[in-house]
Design a protein around this motif. Sequence first.
Motif, short mmCIF file in Angstrom:
data_model
loop_
_atom_site.label_atom_id
_atom_site.label_comp_id
_atom_site.label_asym_id
_atom_site.label_seq_id
_atom_site.Cartn_x
_atom_site.Cartn_y
_atom_site.Cartn_z
N THR A 164 12.08 25.83 -12.07
CA THR A 164 11.04 24.92 -12.53
C THR A 164 11.71 23.64 -12.99
N GLU A 207 14.80 33.24 -13.73
CA GLU A 207 14.22 31.90 -13.64
C GLU A 207 15.05 30.93 -14.46
N GLU A 264 14.92 26.61 -15.91
CA GLU A 264 14.13 25.39 -16.05
C GLU A 264 15.05 24.20 -16.23
N ASP A 300 13.64 31.65 -9.67
CA ASP A 300 12.53 30.71 -9.65
C ASP A 300 12.97 29.48 -10.45
N ASP A 339 6.36 17.52 -12.35
CA ASP A 339 6.41 18.97 -12.52
C ASP A 339 6.48 19.59 -11.12
N LYS A 372 10.80 19.89 -14.77
CA LYS A 372 9.78 19.12 -15.48
C LYS A 372 10.42 17.90 -16.12
N SER A 429 9.96 28.56 -5.95
CA SER A 429 10.11 30.00 -6.12
C SER A 429 11.13 30.55 -5.13
N THR A 468 7.78 23.37 -9.03
CA THR A 468 8.30 24.73 -9.11
C THR A 468 8.74 25.16 -7.72
#
Length: 165
Positions: free
Chosen positions: A18, A83, A85, A16, A28, A20, A32, A30
């Motif tokens: 993300t 995940e 980021e 996943d 923002d 930002k 998946s 996301t």
Amino acid sequence: MKKRKRLAPGQELSVDVTMKSLRNPPLDITCSGQPVSTSILSLKNAVSEKFGIPTDKIRLLLKKKPCADSKTIRDLVPEGEGEVEFTIMVIGGQAAAAIGQEGGLASRDPGPPSTLGASGGTLLDLEFWSDLKGFLGQRLKDEKGAEMVYDTFKNAWDKKPAMQK
């Protein structure tokens, strides 16, 4: 120790993702279940499609370090991570100053282009001086000091002979 997940033949690990932004404009997004073979360029394209920012103005950072477009998630993230980021950095200041209502960049009239004078100097307008004043106030965190430095720059510019401007 983590146990390795057994995948069916032909199946690929997925994570996943993300993304930002830490500064304005607030972005923002996301994604998946992205395969680990997904390139950074593909992620930048997803940001570009959602927010209308040109791909060449977007940089993705992982742990505060820029990621090359040719890299894949597999190259950047340790195996077994579920995940990840990324931080979105938008290059170009005014090009990405605001997000419009449709999700794209707000249409702004950039104003008249800079013109070169006889000696090659650039004409400055009030927007530059207000930006400079705001920048100095933000950096110095002292209104009186910022005002003093601003006045020094402005007075020096105003006293320059017209041919040098």
